[in-house]
Design an enzyme around this catalytic site. Structure first.
Site, PDB file in Angstrom:
ATOM      1  CG  ASP A  13      -1.778   0.956   1.016  1.00  0.00           C
ATOM      2  OD1 ASP A  13      -2.080   2.058   0.480  1.00  0.00           O
ATOM      3  OD2 ASP A  13      -2.903   0.935   1.860  1.00  0.00           O
ATOM      4  CG  ASP A 108      -2.782   3.491  -4.063  1.00  0.00           C
ATOM      5  OD1 ASP A 108      -3.436   3.267  -4.159  1.00  0.00           O
ATOM      6  OD2 ASP A 108      -2.962   4.895  -3.177  1.00  0.00           O
ATOM      7  CD  GLU A 109      -4.441  -0.254  -1.570  1.00  0.00           C
ATOM      8  OE1 GLU A 109      -5.149  -1.365  -2.088  1.00  0.00           O
ATOM      9  OE2 GLU A 109      -5.498   0.530  -1.313  1.00  0.00           O
TER      10      GLU A 109
END
Length: 403
Positions: A13, A108-109
């Site tokens: 994350d 973003d993960e």
């Protein structure tokens, strides 16, 4: 107590990803609170913020004028989604050299599947530290990540958010549910308002309550097998993600002030039809339903749709678009538009098209106008978006087109 779990999943994350990418690429932003905006005026809101901005109470949804009051020196930066996607791809490529990138869950993960040699907690932690160092070396020192480890994707995802920024946490049956005893139930991914209400009505108020629930009872509360899957995953079982099936192709826009009158709102809506139809063709689908949604002042929200024979023809959908807009305007007379949206629904695969009385085509064949659409798509891919259009429209680039 020795840890007995097998850590199959590592979840990354990224920390304040949009803001940290901007700080990495623009040295003048380093050491300053940064807010990422989608609309370049005081009527807009913050869509992402750096951690020093968050410490001042500025977060997602904070109005720009409020952010300036909370931090007069904040650097407000227009979102560049394509830049963030390129950084996402750069990070994924680097990680894939030393581990299996199972899924890119969002910009973003990342979800990583650990190999059997890394199932042990100590080895999984070592792999996580190696990946964190790799991200710094490949993407830049101002781009950080928090990592979660777990026996499945759900526990790893939850663990990745426990300690931010730059965290490294793990969850397994060896520390569950005690590790999450103080976390509110609705903070779990997948517990939306509707499910939260159902759980409360069933007397489930905490994560330990949910953890102790019989999975078959969870299926009844959810009224879906997803409830059983969720509780089994929470207990540490290796429950794989179920592939999702697309239901349609749509686009919508909150209109900039200069596009809120007629005819600009209509032409933006027309542009959205072209974009949706191009994506439909790209993925090899046909649509059997076309709809539009319009929000205007003071009339409120209006939506309408038309069933159609299966098609991926832009010009056909533009004809339906004109019919629905005329119907809408005749009923409302609206002149001040706030948002517009289009949807191509009831989709089916092109190869499932069968000849019928009104469309005598070979199995899975395209019409001549659908073939023309593919030619236009190829030109636009090669020479740039909107090089060729189907008549007059008005591009309205937003968050996901910038960069």
């Amino acid at each position: 107590m020795a840890n007995t779990a097998k850590f199959r999943t590592l979840y990354i994350d990224m920390d304040s990803f949009y803001a940290s990418v901007e700080q990495q690429l623009r040295p003048e932003l380093r050491g300053r609170p940064v807010g990422i905006t989608a609309v370049d005026n005081d009527a807009g809101a913050i869509v992402a913020a750096s951690y020093d901005a968050k410490a001042l109470g500025i977060g997602v949804g904070t109005r720009i004028h409020e952010a300036r009051k909370l931090c007069p020196g904040i650097a407000l930066v227009g979102a560049r989604h394509k830049v963030y996607v390129r950084m996402n791809q750069r990070i994924a490529t680097a990680i894939d050299r030393i581990a299996e990138v199972e899924r890119i869950r969002s910009v973003d993960e990342f979800q990583i599947r650990l190999s059997a040699v890394d199932f042990d907690l100590d080895r999984a932690v070592a792999k996580a530290q190696e990946i964190k160092s790799l991200i710094k070396s490949e993407a830049g020192q101002f781009i950080g990540a928090s990592v979660g480890l777990g026996p499945n994707h759900l526990l790893a995802k939850i663990a990745g958010k426990l300690e931010k920024p730059d965290g490294l946490s793990w969850l397994s049956p060896d520390n569950m549910p005690e590790r999450l005893a103080e976390m509110p139930l609705d903070k779990l991914p997948g517990i939306a308002k509707g499910i939260h209400r159902k759980l409360s009505a069933a007397g489930i108020h905490t994560i330990p309550d949910l953890y102790r629930l019989d999975p078959r009872h969870a299926r009844m509360i959810w009224r879906s097998v997803e409830g059983e899957r969720f509780v089994r995953a929470l207990k540490g079982e290796d429950i794989p993600l179920v592939p999702t099936r697309r239901n349609g192709y749509g686009n919508s826009k909150v209109l900039a002030p200069e596009n809120r009158g007629l005819p600009n709102a209509y032409f933006v809506s027309r542009w959205l039809v072209e974009k949706a139809a191009a994506r439909l063709r790209r993925d090899g689908y046909l649509a059997r339903y076309f709809s539009i949604q319009v929000s205007c002042r003071p009339k409120g929200w209006w939506a309408d749709g038309i069933s159609t024979f299966p098609s991926q023809d832009t010009m056909h959908f533009l004809e339906l678009h004109r019919v629905l807009w005329r119907r809408f305007y005749d009923r409302t007379g609206c002149r001040n538009y706030m948002s517009v949206g289009v949807q191509l629904g009831r989709i089916q695969r092109l190869e499932e098209r069968v000849p019928d009385l009104f469309l005598p085509l070979p199995q899975a064949a395209r019409t001549e106008r659908e073939k023309l659409g593919k030619v236009v798509d190829n030109i636009n891919r090669r020479f740039g978006a909107d090089t060729v259009s189907f008549g007059h429209s008005k591009p309205h680039y937003g968050f996901f087109e910038k960069g």
